[in-house]
Design an enzyme around this catalytic site. Sequence first.
Site, mmCIF file in Angstrom:
data_model
loop_
_atom_site.group_PDB
_atom_site.id
_atom_site.type_symbol
_atom_site.label_atom_id
_atom_site.label_comp_id
_atom_site.label_asym_id
_atom_site.label_seq_id
_atom_site.Cartn_x
_atom_site.Cartn_y
_atom_site.Cartn_z
ATOM 1 N N CYS A 68 0.881 -1.303 -0.018
ATOM 2 C CA CYS A 68 0.074 0.064 -0.094
ATOM 3 C C CYS A 68 0.878 1.207 -0.053
ATOM 4 O O CYS A 68 1.587 1.431 0.917
ATOM 5 C CB CYS A 68 -0.751 -0.049 1.304
ATOM 6 S SG CYS A 68 -1.765 1.533 1.530
ATOM 7 N N CYS A 70 -0.020 4.322 0.506
ATOM 8 C CA CYS A 70 -0.689 5.539 1.199
ATOM 9 C C CYS A 70 -0.413 5.496 2.783
ATOM 10 O O CYS A 70 -0.941 6.272 3.377
ATOM 11 C CB CYS A 70 -2.228 5.322 1.102
ATOM 12 S SG CYS A 70 -2.670 5.520 -1.020
ATOM 13 N N CYS A 87 -1.408 -5.190 -1.188
ATOM 14 C CA CYS A 87 -2.916 -4.939 -2.100
ATOM 15 C C CYS A 87 -3.280 -6.205 -2.528
ATOM 16 O O CYS A 87 -2.473 -6.883 -3.273
ATOM 17 C CB CYS A 87 -2.693 -3.863 -2.985
ATOM 18 S SG CYS A 87 -4.253 -3.413 -3.603
ATOM 19 N N CYS A 89 -5.041 -5.193 0.794
ATOM 20 C CA CYS A 89 -4.649 -5.189 2.201
ATOM 21 C C CYS A 89 -5.811 -6.130 2.937
ATOM 22 O O CYS A 89 -6.735 -6.270 2.340
ATOM 23 C CB CYS A 89 -4.317 -3.901 2.855
ATOM 24 S SG CYS A 89 -5.911 -2.874 2.817
ATOM 25 N N CYS A 98 -10.673 0.438 2.169
ATOM 26 C CA CYS A 98 -9.527 0.745 1.345
ATOM 27 C C CYS A 98 -9.040 2.058 1.664
ATOM 28 O O CYS A 98 -9.666 3.137 1.178
ATOM 29 C CB CYS A 98 -9.799 0.752 -0.175
ATOM 30 S SG CYS A 98 -8.245 0.961 -1.203
#
Length: 128
Positions: A68, A70, A87, A89, A98
């Site tokens: 991920c 982010c 991902c 996750c 998400c």
Amino acid sequence: MSDAANPSPATAPLDGAPKAADSLEVIRKFAETYAKRTGTYFCSDPGVTAVVLEGLARHKDDLGGALCPCRHYEDKEAEVAQAFWNCPCVPMRERKECHCMLFLTEDNPFRGESQTISLEEVKSLVAG
């Protein structure tokens, strides 16, 4: 070919590195398939989708897994090995949550209408 002719994905831009471009296409296709299979949709802002897909592709090339992009990690390699944030996750697989806003449920106010995005659109949005 020599290594000079094939820069590493960590230093080469996506549009200039064959390996990274291939990974972006793999991730893009995965995301489309996963969205359709789970009944989720991409963000209403396609720029968000493009940036997340690019981040996943870079992590796939640099770390060997689609971690991920982010979240902040003290040790990305250890996180990839644990696979919790790879991902899709665990929160996405278990609860359809998400954090990246890549896969959004019907009731999410940021959900768009699309489960597809072209490679050209991703590249254009990331470059722009």
